[in-house]
Design a protein around this motif. Structure first.
Motif, PDB file in Angstrom:
ATOM      1  N   PHE A  59       0.843  -1.208   0.000  1.00  0.00           N
ATOM      2  CA  PHE A  59       0.000   0.000   0.000  1.00  0.00           C
ATOM      3  C   PHE A  59       0.880   1.260   0.000  1.00  0.00           C
ATOM      4  O   PHE A  59       2.027   1.221   0.422  1.00  0.00           O
ATOM      5  CB  PHE A  59      -0.914   0.041   1.233  1.00  0.00           C
ATOM      6  N   TYR A  95     -10.110   5.889   8.218  1.00  0.00           N
ATOM      7  CA  TYR A  95      -9.053   6.897   8.283  1.00  0.00           C
ATOM      8  C   TYR A  95      -8.771   7.441   6.893  1.00  0.00           C
ATOM      9  O   TYR A  95      -9.139   6.842   5.878  1.00  0.00           O
ATOM     10  CB  TYR A  95      -7.758   6.300   8.864  1.00  0.00           C
ATOM     11  N   GLY A 125      -2.193  -8.237  13.058  1.00  0.00           N
ATOM     12  CA  GLY A 125      -3.548  -7.693  12.924  1.00  0.00           C
ATOM     13  C   GLY A 125      -3.586  -6.377  12.186  1.00  0.00           C
ATOM     14  O   GLY A 125      -2.996  -6.230  11.117  1.00  0.00           O
TER      15      GLY A 125
HETATM   16  C1  LIG Z   1      -6.523  -3.073   4.367  1.00  0.00           C
HETATM   17  C2  LIG Z   1      -5.488  -3.025   5.435  1.00  0.00           C
HETATM   18  C3  LIG Z   1      -5.140  -1.800   6.000  1.00  0.00           C
HETATM   19  C4  LIG Z   1      -4.181  -1.754   7.011  1.00  0.00           C
HETATM   20  N1  LIG Z   1      -3.851  -0.537   7.564  1.00  0.00           N
HETATM   21  C5  LIG Z   1      -2.918  -0.492   8.543  1.00  0.00           C
HETATM   22  C6  LIG Z   1      -2.506   0.761   9.088  1.00  0.00           C
HETATM   23  O1  LIG Z   1      -2.946   1.831   8.661  1.00  0.00           O
HETATM   24  N2  LIG Z   1      -1.587   0.741  10.094  1.00  0.00           N
HETATM   25  C7  LIG Z   1      -1.059  -0.439  10.583  1.00  0.00           C
HETATM   26  O2  LIG Z   1      -0.244  -0.405  11.500  1.00  0.00           O
HETATM   27  N3  LIG Z   1      -1.412  -1.608  10.049  1.00  0.00           N
HETATM   28  C8  LIG Z   1      -2.320  -1.669   9.061  1.00  0.00           C
HETATM   29  N4  LIG Z   1      -2.673  -2.874   8.520  1.00  0.00           N
HETATM   30  C9  LIG Z   1      -2.065  -4.074   9.093  1.00  0.00           C
HETATM   31  C10 LIG Z   1      -0.637  -4.241   8.624  1.00  0.00           C
HETATM   32  O3  LIG Z   1      -0.589  -4.074   7.254  1.00  0.00           O
HETATM   33  C11 LIG Z   1      -0.155  -5.618   9.047  1.00  0.00           C
HETATM   34  O4  LIG Z   1      -0.254  -5.738  10.447  1.00  0.00           O
HETATM   35  C12 LIG Z   1       1.302  -5.836   8.627  1.00  0.00           C
HETATM   36  O5  LIG Z   1       1.465  -5.597   7.263  1.00  0.00           O
HETATM   37  C13 LIG Z   1       1.702  -7.262   8.974  1.00  0.00           C
HETATM   38  O6  LIG Z   1       3.018  -7.458   8.557  1.00  0.00           O
HETATM   39  P1  LIG Z   1       3.595  -8.935   8.449  1.00  0.00           P
HETATM   40  O7  LIG Z   1       5.004  -8.799   8.070  1.00  0.00           O
HETATM   41  O8  LIG Z   1       3.251  -9.698   9.693  1.00  0.00           O
HETATM   42  O9  LIG Z   1       2.722  -9.629   7.303  1.00  0.00           O
HETATM   43  P2  LIG Z   1       2.776  -9.414   5.714  1.00  0.00           P
HETATM   44  O10 LIG Z   1       3.016  -8.006   5.367  1.00  0.00           O
HETATM   45  O11 LIG Z   1       1.539 -10.076   5.199  1.00  0.00           O
HETATM   46  O12 LIG Z   1       4.074 -10.236   5.274  1.00  0.00           O
HETATM   47  C14 LIG Z   1       4.146 -11.630   5.299  1.00  0.00           C
HETATM   48  C15 LIG Z   1       5.047 -12.024   4.143  1.00  0.00           C
HETATM   49  O13 LIG Z   1       5.326 -13.417   4.207  1.00  0.00           O
HETATM   50  C16 LIG Z   1       5.402 -13.902   2.874  1.00  0.00           C
HETATM   51  N5  LIG Z   1       5.222 -15.362   2.938  1.00  0.00           N
HETATM   52  C17 LIG Z   1       4.155 -16.054   3.411  1.00  0.00           C
HETATM   53  N6  LIG Z   1       4.371 -17.373   3.327  1.00  0.00           N
HETATM   54  C18 LIG Z   1       5.601 -17.532   2.788  1.00  0.00           C
HETATM   55  C19 LIG Z   1       6.381 -18.681   2.452  1.00  0.00           C
HETATM   56  N7  LIG Z   1       5.940 -19.911   2.681  1.00  0.00           N
HETATM   57  N8  LIG Z   1       7.607 -18.485   1.899  1.00  0.00           N
HETATM   58  C20 LIG Z   1       8.085 -17.231   1.670  1.00  0.00           C
HETATM   59  N9  LIG Z   1       7.383 -16.113   1.960  1.00  0.00           N
HETATM   60  C21 LIG Z   1       6.151 -16.260   2.528  1.00  0.00           C
HETATM   61  C22 LIG Z   1       4.267 -13.173   2.170  1.00  0.00           C
HETATM   62  O14 LIG Z   1       4.430 -13.176   0.770  1.00  0.00           O
HETATM   63  C23 LIG Z   1       4.379 -11.785   2.782  1.00  0.00           C
HETATM   64  O15 LIG Z   1       5.189 -10.927   2.026  1.00  0.00           O
HETATM   65  C24 LIG Z   1      -3.589  -2.953   7.485  1.00  0.00           C
HETATM   66  C25 LIG Z   1      -3.905  -4.176   6.879  1.00  0.00           C
HETATM   67  C26 LIG Z   1      -4.833  -4.224   5.862  1.00  0.00           C
HETATM   68  C27 LIG Z   1      -5.160  -5.528   5.210  1.00  0.00           C
END
Ligand SMILES: Cc1cc2nc3c(=O)[nH]c(=O)nc-3n(C[C@H](O)[C@H](O)[C@H](O)COP(=O)(O)OP(=O)(O)OC[C@H]3O[C@@H](n4cnc5c(N)ncnc54)[C@H](O)[C@@H]3O)c2cc1C
Length: 480
Positions: free
Chosen positions: A178, A364, A440
């Motif tokens: 995003f 927001y 989350g």
């Molecule tokens: C619509 C929306 C709006 C949001 N707005 C906000 C906001 O304004 N502020 C905020 O703080 N949070 C917001 N969030 C939440 C925030 O985006 C997430 O909490 C955050 O991105 C989580 O990060 P992550 O690294 O845990 O997961 P992700 O960003 O989902 O990363 C996980 C990664 O693991 C990779 N992966 C998965 N399985 C494998 C595998 N087997 N092998 C290799 N790679 C793999 C995926 O491809 C992915 O890139 C929002 C979420 C959404 C959906």
């Protein structure tokens, strides 16, 4: 000396109950401060993970401040000691010497300083089984979202070798792609593990992004509008609980409009250290600026020390799962829910073209690094693999609580959150694998502190969380 105290005072944490960590990167020192009553604080430190090198016990005169010198305090100090621990205090009172002797310290009365005739010094007299494994490790991080990249960077900075595996190497899918994510906490005045975690992760993340000195973090401040009765009550409780204005302050409708750059319909709370970030650019910067090895492939299987790809395998000392809701394919985890969310991009037109900072109400709206605005977001159980008009309309409906201006939609995007029933992430160790998932709706705030915690566990350093918080975040907590 003055130069050291100036640096310390400038970074000194605000008074809020719990553990807080300050990193002095240039000096290679980290300071962990625990604010709270002495016994609950000491009890919350896990002797298997925390061990004092030197203890300076400074708690006013024993007769005036009995809690600080109680037998329980000496008992916990002993539990947190090792065979190299030294102890000293300005007091030479019998309560102190007896408390120490009864808890395996060898006591020595020494010459005092200033107007004090004597002081007490001691050392722990038992043999310690505690060992610090300070070896540099080979670590695999699976998933290069915010959780994986902040962890990989922390581990590299500590001197470990890190390989990060990512199946979507273009970073074109999900929330990490995003144009902006808003960084602000969901606070409550109640003393729950969730509110405690929200406050501490927010304080930690805002200083973390500041210290990165990156252009992808925008500390603009964030405005939360007082837009309905439930919010009004929550804000009032918060304002009663925290009056120092160090985290947030109340702003009138006019002040709110001035800060936001657009006219808003309500008063609100203003978080001066909050802001928004460009996740995709930040992730790329974290990956580019360091010696992290990047493997652009999907991980198919893991064991405690092995990562299997379609046609290759790697060995490591430790594996860290940062693969959000997809982690269930690699290890059995209880409590994960997948929630879809859509955001909508808007044209910068009329009044909202002047928007300076993110504003949150039911939804927001935020500036982005492009000449467009972002508004969101939906929260649903749908699995639709394309952005929908219905969800854009929901976002625009929510935006009406912030502005009644007509808007022009330029596009939209969607992604999935991994959430849990208690809204806390799953962070810790499970079956000898490190888990850092389910951030989350608050990944921007919860990822940096969770990364620090996992890094502490791998490093064998005192953890940034106390025992209670470690339990609240445990990846095993939803298993019967
Ligand atoms: C619509 C929306 C709006 C949001 N707005 C906000 C906001 O304004 N502020 C905020 O703080 N949070 C917001 N969030 C939440 C925030 O985006 C997430 O909490 C955050 O991105 C989580 O990060 P992550 O690294 O845990 O997961 P992700 O960003 O989902 O990363 C996980 C990664 O693991 C990779 N992966 C998965 N399985 C494998 C595998 N087997 N092998 C290799 N790679 C793999 C995926 O491809 C992915 O890139 C929002 C979420 C959404 C959906």
């Amino acid at each position: 000396m003055a130069s050291f105290s100036r640096i310390l005072l400038e970074s000194y944490p605000i008074n809020c109950q719990g553990l807080q960590r300050i990193e002095f990167t240039k000096e290679n020192i980290s300071l962990t401060v625990y604010f709270g009553e002495v016994i609950p604080c000491l009890k919350d430190l896990d002797p298997k993970k925390v061990s004092f090198d030197a203890c300076f016990h400074d708690g006013f005169a024993p007769l005036r401040n009995k809690e600080m010198w109680s037998p329980e305090v000496f008992h916990y100090l002993s539990k947190l000691s090792n065979d190299k621990t030294t102890y000293s205090t300005f007091s030479s009172s019998k309560i102190v010497t007896e408390g120490l002797k009864q808890n395996n310290f060898q006591v020595q009365k020494s010459k005092g300083f200033g107007h004090k005739r004597h002081m007490t010094k001691a050392s722990w007299s038992k043999k310690s089984k505690k060992k610090n494994d300070s070896r540099k490790k080979d670590v695999a991080v699976i998933g290069a979202g915010l959780a994986g990249c902040t962890l990989a960077k922390k581990l590299i900075d500590k001197g470990h070798n890190v390989t990060i595996f990512e199946k979507d190497a273009g970073f074109n899918k999900g929330p990490s792609s995003f144009e902006a994510l808003v960084v602000y906490p969901r606070l409550s005045a109640f003393n729950t593990p969730y509110s405690h975690f929200c406050l501490h992760s927010y304080l930690y993340s805002t200083s973390y992004y500041e210290a990165l000195k990156t252009t992808h973090w925008n500390k603009t401040g964030v405005l939360l509008l007082d837009f309905d009765e439930t919010t009004h009550k929550r804000f009032n409780d918060l304002l009663k609980a925290r009056q120092d204005e160090k985290v947030f302050k109340k702003v009138s409708k006019d002040e709110a409009s001035n800060l936001a750059g657009i006219s808003v319909p309500n008063s609100g709370l203003y978080f001066k250290d909050a802001g928004w970030l460009n996740p995709k650019n930040l992730i790329k910067e974290l990956l580019n600026n360091s010696e992290i090895s990047f493997v652009p492939q999907e991980v198919k299987k893991i064991t405690e020390t092995k990562v299997y790809l379609e046609d290759n395998e790697y060995s490591f000392d430790h594996i860290c799962l940062c693969s959000s809701f997809q982690s269930n394919k690699l290890i059995e985890l209880k409590g994960i829910r997948k929630k879809r969310g859509q955001i909508t991009y808007l044209s910068k037109e009329l009044d909202i073209a002047n928007l300076k900072i993110p504003i949150c109400a039911e939804g927001y709206i935020s500036p982005t690094s492009k000449d467009i605005l972002i508004t969101g977001s939906t929260y649903s159980n749908s699995f639709s693999e394309k952005a929908t008009l219905e969800d854009d309309l929901k976002n625009i409906q929510k935006l009406k609580k912030i502005t009644d201006q007509k808007v022009k939609v330029l596009g939209s995007d969607y992604g999935y959150r991994s959430t849990t029933p208690d809204h806390l992430p799953l962070v810790g160790k499970l079956k000898d694998i490190f888990i850092n998932i389910s951030h989350g709706s608050r990944g921007t705030t919860s990822a940096p502190i969770s990364a620090q915690f996992i890094c502490d566990l791998i490093d064998g350093s005192p953890p940034i969380f106390g025992k209670e918080m470690i339990k609240s975040l445990s990846p095993e907590r939803f298993t019967e």
